[in-house]
Design a protein around this motif. Structure first.
Motif, PDB file in Angstrom:
ATOM      1  N   UNK A  77     -14.409  34.837  64.342  1.00  0.00           N
ATOM      2  CA  UNK A  77     -14.389  33.374  64.458  1.00  0.00           C
ATOM      3  C   UNK A  77     -14.113  32.713  63.122  1.00  0.00           C
ATOM      4  N   UNK A  78     -14.263  33.443  62.035  1.00  0.00           N
ATOM      5  CA  UNK A  78     -14.075  32.879  60.712  1.00  0.00           C
ATOM      6  C   UNK A  78     -13.083  33.723  59.925  1.00  0.00           C
ATOM      7  N   UNK A  79     -12.341  33.073  59.049  1.00  0.00           N
ATOM      8  CA  UNK A  79     -11.469  33.798  58.125  1.00  0.00           C
ATOM      9  C   UNK A  79     -12.050  33.804  56.721  1.00  0.00           C
ATOM     10  N   UNK A  80     -13.224  33.209  56.548  1.00  0.00           N
ATOM     11  CA  UNK A  80     -13.816  33.106  55.222  1.00  0.00           C
ATOM     12  C   UNK A  80     -14.162  34.479  54.659  1.00  0.00           C
ATOM     13  N   UNK A  81     -13.902  34.642  53.386  1.00  0.00           N
ATOM     14  CA  UNK A  81     -14.245  35.875  52.681  1.00  0.00           C
ATOM     15  C   UNK A  81     -15.494  35.614  51.849  1.00  0.00           C
ATOM     16  N   UNK A  82     -16.437  36.551  51.902  1.00  0.00           N
ATOM     17  CA  UNK A  82     -17.660  36.452  51.104  1.00  0.00           C
ATOM     18  C   UNK A  82     -17.634  37.516  50.016  1.00  0.00           C
ATOM     19  N   UNK A  83     -17.923  37.117  48.802  1.00  0.00           N
ATOM     20  CA  UNK A  83     -17.958  38.020  47.656  1.00  0.00           C
ATOM     21  C   UNK A  83     -19.354  38.053  47.074  1.00  0.00           C
ATOM     22  N   UNK A  84     -19.907  39.244  46.946  1.00  0.00           N
ATOM     23  CA  UNK A  84     -21.165  39.405  46.239  1.00  0.00           C
ATOM     24  C   UNK A  84     -20.882  39.731  44.786  1.00  0.00           C
ATOM     25  N   UNK A  85     -21.450  38.946  43.876  1.00  0.00           N
ATOM     26  CA  UNK A  85     -21.133  39.138  42.466  1.00  0.00           C
ATOM     27  C   UNK A  85     -22.397  38.997  41.618  1.00  0.00           C
ATOM     28  N   UNK A  86     -22.475  39.827  40.597  1.00  0.00           N
ATOM     29  CA  UNK A  86     -23.515  39.679  39.573  1.00  0.00           C
ATOM     30  C   UNK A  86     -22.857  38.949  38.413  1.00  0.00           C
ATOM     31  N   UNK A  87     -23.179  37.683  38.269  1.00  0.00           N
ATOM     32  CA  UNK A  87     -22.491  36.852  37.274  1.00  0.00           C
ATOM     33  C   UNK A  87     -22.713  37.346  35.858  1.00  0.00           C
ATOM     34  N   UNK A  88     -23.792  38.076  35.631  1.00  0.00           N
ATOM     35  CA  UNK A  88     -24.078  38.568  34.285  1.00  0.00           C
ATOM     36  C   UNK A  88     -23.414  39.913  34.008  1.00  0.00           C
ATOM     37  N   UNK A  89     -22.921  40.548  35.047  1.00  0.00           N
ATOM     38  CA  UNK A  89     -22.237  41.835  34.882  1.00  0.00           C
ATOM     39  C   UNK A  89     -21.163  41.944  35.959  1.00  0.00           C
ATOM     40  N   UNK A  90     -20.158  41.052  35.925  1.00  0.00           N
ATOM     41  CA  UNK A  90     -19.201  40.953  37.031  1.00  0.00           C
ATOM     42  C   UNK A  90     -18.249  42.139  37.092  1.00  0.00           C
ATOM     43  N   UNK A  91     -17.871  42.469  38.326  1.00  0.00           N
ATOM     44  CA  UNK A  91     -16.882  43.517  38.564  1.00  0.00           C
ATOM     45  C   UNK A  91     -15.534  42.836  38.800  1.00  0.00           C
ATOM     46  N   UNK A  92     -14.667  42.854  37.798  1.00  0.00           N
ATOM     47  CA  UNK A  92     -13.409  42.102  37.851  1.00  0.00           C
ATOM     48  C   UNK A  92     -12.533  42.530  39.018  1.00  0.00           C
ATOM     49  N   UNK A  93     -12.482  43.835  39.310  1.00  0.00           N
ATOM     50  CA  UNK A  93     -11.618  44.315  40.395  1.00  0.00           C
ATOM     51  C   UNK A  93     -12.065  43.751  41.734  1.00  0.00           C
ATOM     52  N   UNK A  94     -13.359  43.659  41.946  1.00  0.00           N
ATOM     53  CA  UNK A  94     -13.869  43.111  43.201  1.00  0.00           C
ATOM     54  C   UNK A  94     -13.550  41.620  43.309  1.00  0.00           C
ATOM     55  N   UNK A  95     -13.659  40.894  42.198  1.00  0.00           N
ATOM     56  CA  UNK A  95     -13.327  39.466  42.218  1.00  0.00           C
ATOM     57  C   UNK A  95     -11.841  39.281  42.518  1.00  0.00           C
ATOM     58  N   UNK A  96     -10.986  40.090  41.881  1.00  0.00           N
ATOM     59  CA  UNK A  96      -9.547  40.046  42.173  1.00  0.00           C
ATOM     60  C   UNK A  96      -9.284  40.257  43.661  1.00  0.00           C
ATOM     61  N   UNK A  97      -9.917  41.296  44.206  1.00  0.00           N
ATOM     62  CA  UNK A  97      -9.695  41.652  45.605  1.00  0.00           C
ATOM     63  C   UNK A  97     -10.145  40.522  46.524  1.00  0.00           C
ATOM     64  N   UNK A  98     -11.291  39.927  46.237  1.00  0.00           N
ATOM     65  CA  UNK A  98     -11.820  38.868  47.088  1.00  0.00           C
ATOM     66  C   UNK A  98     -10.934  37.624  47.050  1.00  0.00           C
ATOM     67  N   UNK A  99     -10.494  37.216  45.860  1.00  0.00           N
ATOM     68  CA  UNK A  99      -9.605  36.052  45.768  1.00  0.00           C
ATOM     69  C   UNK A  99      -8.299  36.318  46.506  1.00  0.00           C
ATOM     70  N   UNK A 100      -7.752  37.527  46.357  1.00  0.00           N
ATOM     71  CA  UNK A 100      -6.500  37.854  47.036  1.00  0.00           C
ATOM     72  C   UNK A 100      -6.698  37.882  48.550  1.00  0.00           C
ATOM     73  N   UNK A 101      -7.832  38.405  49.002  1.00  0.00           N
ATOM     74  CA  UNK A 101      -8.110  38.450  50.440  1.00  0.00           C
ATOM     75  C   UNK A 101      -8.220  37.053  51.024  1.00  0.00           C
ATOM     76  N   UNK A 102      -8.858  36.137  50.286  1.00  0.00           N
ATOM     77  CA  UNK A 102      -8.942  34.757  50.751  1.00  0.00           C
ATOM     78  C   UNK A 102      -7.573  34.084  50.729  1.00  0.00           C
ATOM     79  N   UNK A 103      -6.795  34.379  49.688  1.00  0.00           N
ATOM     80  CA  UNK A 103      -5.463  33.764  49.557  1.00  0.00           C
ATOM     81  C   UNK A 103      -4.557  34.124  50.728  1.00  0.00           C
ATOM     82  N   UNK A 104      -4.494  35.403  51.078  1.00  0.00           N
ATOM     83  CA  UNK A 104      -3.564  35.800  52.146  1.00  0.00           C
ATOM     84  C   UNK A 104      -4.025  35.292  53.504  1.00  0.00           C
ATOM     85  N   UNK A 105      -5.309  34.991  53.641  1.00  0.00           N
ATOM     86  CA  UNK A 105      -5.821  34.453  54.902  1.00  0.00           C
ATOM     87  C   UNK A 105      -5.735  32.928  54.951  1.00  0.00           C
TER      88      UNK A 105
END
Length: 226
Positions: free
Chosen positions: A91-119
């Motif tokens: 029912x939703x196209x929203x992507x949820x990203x879990x992130x530790x702002x003090x120790x972020x995983x850049x690859x996961x952030x890239x993937x999440x933004x790209x997943x939201x973009x294509x949707x």
């Protein structure tokens, strides 16, 4: 070499569900879909590897054992686990990203933004935090102003962490959410209204409570990004 979306296929319901999800993902990315029999092996051209998930294959979060960790730990590509009880279109196209702002995983952030973009969807970024250890030493209840100050620090840290990606993808609406919960609880709650939950995983790191909880209970596919 052209990238592909790689998925497993066999007569089981989880694999068929995963193959259907992978086909939709391939269309969104404009990439070919490669379907292999059995557990998908790592291939250099795979952008994403999609696996069906039987809930019973994931050990209870309170225990250490599970048949799945070897797949996750060896993966050099993002793995998307599609649960066996995923029914019909989301029912939703929203992507949820879990992130530790003090120790972020850049690859996961890239993937999440790209997943939201294509949707063409929004990105819900969840940063779960806890009170500092010093709070336990206070003789009385934590003053509201102290808690607010700590929370404001977390909010600012998350905003600073995401700023480069927000500048790179201005077309992606971002909801920043700082919550005083455990990561597992926060992301499981958000999965009920998401098309995909994305989490990062550092190579060599052992499975944690959060990842096992997500794979066992999440209401949507879960992407684990090394």
């Amino acid at each position: 070499m052209e990238q592909v979306i790689l998925a497993s296929s066999d007569p089981s319901a989880p694999s068929r569900t995963a193959a259907d999800w992978a086909a939709q993902e391939a269309r969104l990315h404009g990439l070919p879909l490669r379907v292999v029999y059995g557990s998908p092996q790592e291939v250099s051209e795979a952008k994403v590897v999609v696996c069906g998930l039987r809930r019973e294959d994931v050990a209870d979060p309170q225990t250490a054992g599970s048949p799945l960790p070897a797949n996750v730990e060896a993966a050099a590509r993002p793995l998307v686990f599609v649960p066996d009880n995923l029914c019909g279109p989301l029912h939703s196209e929203e992507v949820t990203l879990g992130v530790d702002a003090r120790n972020p995983a850049a690859a996961a952030i890239d993937f999440a933004f790209d997943s939201a973009r294509i949707r063409g969807s929004g990105l819900h970024v969840v940063n779960a935090w806890s009170l500092p250890a010093s709070a336990a030493e206070l003789p009385f209840a934590i003053p509201e102003e102290d808690r607010a100050a700590w929370e404001n620090q977390e909010v600012q840290q998350l905003a600073d962490t995401l700023q480069p990606w927000r500048e790179k993808h201005p077309e992606v609406p971002v909801l920043q959410d700082v919550v005083l919960f455990t990561p597992a609880y926060a992301l499981l709650h958000c999965s009920a209204g998401a098309a995909l939950v994305v989490v990062g995983r550092r190579p060599g790191a052992e499975w944690g409570y959060m990842l096992r909880s997500l794979l066992r209970e999440a209401a949507c596919p879960v992407a684990v990004v090394p």
